[in-house]
Design an enzyme around this catalytic site. Structure first.
Site, PDB file in Angstrom:
ATOM      1  N   PRO A 169      -2.255   1.006   0.883  1.00 39.30           N
ATOM      2  CA  PRO A 169      -1.661   2.131   1.613  1.00 39.30           C
ATOM      3  C   PRO A 169      -0.334   1.784   2.265  1.00 39.30           C
ATOM      4  O   PRO A 169      -0.037   0.626   2.549  1.00 39.30           O
ATOM      5  CB  PRO A 169      -2.711   2.459   2.675  1.00 39.30           C
ATOM      6  CG  PRO A 169      -3.421   1.173   2.895  1.00 39.30           C
ATOM      7  CD  PRO A 169      -3.453   0.482   1.564  1.00 39.30           C
ATOM      8  N   CYS A 170       0.480   2.795   2.494  1.00 40.70           N
ATOM      9  CA  CYS A 170       1.735   2.646   3.227  1.00 40.70           C
ATOM     10  C   CYS A 170       1.406   2.703   4.714  1.00 40.70           C
ATOM     11  O   CYS A 170       0.958   3.734   5.218  1.00 40.70           O
ATOM     12  CB  CYS A 170       2.707   3.761   2.850  1.00 40.70           C
ATOM     13  SG  CYS A 170       4.334   3.600   3.609  1.00 40.70           S
ATOM     14  N   GLN A 171       1.582   1.577   5.402  1.00 40.40           N
ATOM     15  CA  GLN A 171       1.242   1.486   6.824  1.00 40.40           C
ATOM     16  C   GLN A 171       2.433   0.930   7.604  1.00 40.40           C
ATOM     17  O   GLN A 171       3.521   0.759   7.054  1.00 40.40           O
ATOM     18  CB  GLN A 171       0.011   0.577   6.993  1.00 40.40           C
ATOM     19  CG  GLN A 171      -1.244   1.093   6.287  1.00 40.40           C
ATOM     20  CD  GLN A 171      -2.340   0.049   6.254  1.00 40.40           C
ATOM     21  OE1 GLN A 171      -2.269  -0.904   5.507  1.00 40.40           O
ATOM     22  NE2 GLN A 171      -3.361   0.240   7.084  1.00 40.40           N
ATOM     23  N   TYR A 204       4.098  -2.049   8.777  1.00 41.59           N
ATOM     24  CA  TYR A 204       4.046  -3.468   8.434  1.00 41.59           C
ATOM     25  C   TYR A 204       4.762  -4.351   9.453  1.00 41.59           C
ATOM     26  O   TYR A 204       4.930  -5.545   9.228  1.00 41.59           O
ATOM     27  CB  TYR A 204       4.685  -3.701   7.060  1.00 41.59           C
ATOM     28  CG  TYR A 204       4.082  -2.879   5.948  1.00 41.59           C
ATOM     29  CD1 TYR A 204       2.724  -2.578   5.942  1.00 41.59           C
ATOM     30  CD2 TYR A 204       4.855  -2.402   4.913  1.00 41.59           C
ATOM     31  CE1 TYR A 204       2.157  -1.823   4.936  1.00 41.59           C
ATOM     32  CE2 TYR A 204       4.298  -1.651   3.888  1.00 41.59           C
ATOM     33  CZ  TYR A 204       2.950  -1.358   3.909  1.00 41.59           C
ATOM     34  OH  TYR A 204       2.393  -0.610   2.900  1.00 41.59           O
ATOM     35  N   ASN A 214       2.172   1.678  -4.729  1.00 48.09           N
ATOM     36  CA  ASN A 214       2.204   2.301  -3.416  1.00 48.09           C
ATOM     37  C   ASN A 214       2.875   3.659  -3.549  1.00 48.09           C
ATOM     38  O   ASN A 214       3.427   3.986  -4.603  1.00 48.09           O
ATOM     39  CB  ASN A 214       2.965   1.412  -2.418  1.00 48.09           C
ATOM     40  CG  ASN A 214       2.553   1.641  -0.974  1.00 48.09           C
ATOM     41  OD1 ASN A 214       2.737   2.711  -0.433  1.00 48.09           O
ATOM     42  ND2 ASN A 214       1.980   0.610  -0.341  1.00 48.09           N
TER      43      ASN A 214
END
Length: 427
Positions: free
Chosen positions: A83-85, A87, A124
């Site tokens: 997932p795109c979180q 970072y 992603n």
């Protein structure tokens, strides 16, 4: 090189189906797979994976954060959709560096650091390249910096599946990393132009032919002191394709040389479909769909009392059967603006897509998710899945690459290099 694979965040097996087909008949040996749905009592996606590929010690259904990286078998290809979180990282009181707890990129980084696979293929969402909004490009910069420090070059490309002949307008970022000890890396390092790699020699171009459109940009990771510095200061306008080699980044906007896509009409079931999928007899549901998909301009008030208008454009209702499907979300099948509504092949009446049609949108075999999970979770799984045909095409390139590589132990070769450097310095 042995075609051994570690599959993280495996879902219902999209990478595995793409590389091997449903019967594992293309000789990619999946030595480890992990799937865990947080907060779910029933692990339906893992059960689906195990149903098709068997249960065993190398199929792990637990939080990846609890998996000891040293128990994961050595492998030559690591794959996964994560997932795109957020970072971002910060320096701890002990002067260590720590990322946000639960962010799955750091689990990938941890495993890559321990196992050093020669090749990595990740997926992603397309917004990864632009996130976060207040420091665009930072998150992807952190990923590139992490891989560079571990000895990898990285090529990426945003692919819209429909532009390459598939049934869904699904845009995803694919990241292909390769270690400096591979022949493939050596091939890249000998080029006099990174542009040549992106537009001609690279991983994606052969199967996903594209041409230069605009915006050739470059930057360097060497301008930053460490990961915290990247997290604090890095900002860059990444385009839909590019390459990072030795800390140097080149990126550009490419336009796909489009294939003829599969249409919704072609994946639509032609046999009799259960009445539960039809909406034409439910006036409330039909009107709700029409409203959700229609254009609207709604007056709203923000938390400071400021009035503004929220505007939303209209969508086709029903969906055009002569075009590929829109991006499928996990809410597919519910009364939702993003849910597809089509005309039934036999009756012409309005209905939602069936789970089988959703599987076809992603290129899975019919009834792939019919493994005992509730129907709403079949939609959820397909909303999370990737288009397996894209992975199949990438598999063609991986086959060629692996045939030219020899099995190497990257960790041992790096330790030997350090020892040699120490000897040169007289340590």
């Amino acid at each position: 090189m042995k075609k051994t694979v570690c599959e993280l965040f495996a879902g219902v097996g999209g990478f595995r189906v793409g590389l091997n087909g449903r019967n594992d008949n293309r000789n990619w040996d999946f030595v480890f797979a992990n799937q865990w749905e947080p907060g779910k009592k029933n692990q339906y996606a893992f059960d689906c994976y195990a149903y098709h590929f068997g249960k065993g010690h190398n199929h792990v259904n637990e939080d990846i954060g609890t998996v000891d990286e040293n128990t994961i078998p050595n492998h030559n290809l690591l794959v996964g959709g994560f997932p795109c979180q957020d970072y971002s990282v910060a320096r701890t009181q002990a002067l260590g560096i720590q990322g946000h707890k639960g962010v799955l990129w750091w689990e990938i980084n941890r495993i890559v650091k321990a196992k050093r696979p020669p090749f990595i293929l990740l997926e992603n969402v397309d917004r990864l390249l632009k996130s976060p909004a207040k420091q665009r490009g930072r998150d992807f910069g952190i990923i590139l910096y992490s891989l560079w420090k571990l000895g990898y070059a990285v090529e990426w490309r945003v692919l819209n599946a429909a532009e390459f002949g598939f049934a869904q307008k699904r845009r995803r970022t694919f990241i292909f990393a390769f270690h400096k000890n591979t022949k493939y890396y050596t091939k890249l390092s000998k080029l006099d132009s990174l542009d040549n790699w992106v537009l001609s020699k690279g991983f994606f171009q052969a199967e996903f032919p594209s041409k230069f459109l605009k915006d050739h940009l470059s930057t360097e990771l060497m301008d930053f002191n460490d990961m915290v510095d990247i997290s604090d200061r890095f900002k860059f306008d990444f385009k839909n394709s590019g390459i990072m080699l030795d800390g140097q980044i080149t990126t550009m906007e490419l336009k796909a040389k489009e294939f003829t896509p599969i249409t919704l009409g072609q994946i639509r079931q032609t046999e009799v479909v259960d009445e539960k999928y039809f909406i034409h007899k439910d006036a409330n549901k039909l009107e709700k769909f029409k409203y959700l998909k229609g254009s609207k301009k709604i007056q709203r008030v923000d938390k400071n009392g400021y009035e503004y208008f929220y505007s939303e454009g209209g969508m086709s209702f029903p969906d055009d059967l002569d075009s590929p499907g829109r991006t499928m979300l996990t809410s597919e099948g519910s009364v939702n603006r993003s849910t597809h509504v089509i005309e039934d092949a036999i009756t012409g009446n309005y209905r939602i897509l069936t789970p089988i049609e959703c599987e076809r949108l992603n290129g899975f075999p019919d009834n792939w998710t019919d493994t005992g999970m509730p129907e709403n979770f079949r939609y959820f799984c397909m909303g999370n899945a990737l288009v397996v045909g894209l992975i199949e095409k990438m598999g063609h390139q991986l086959d060629k690459i692996f045939k030219s590589e020899k099995d190497i132990n990257i960790m041992e070769s790096e330790e030997a290099a350090v020892t040699f450097e120490q000897l040169k310095l007289g340590i």
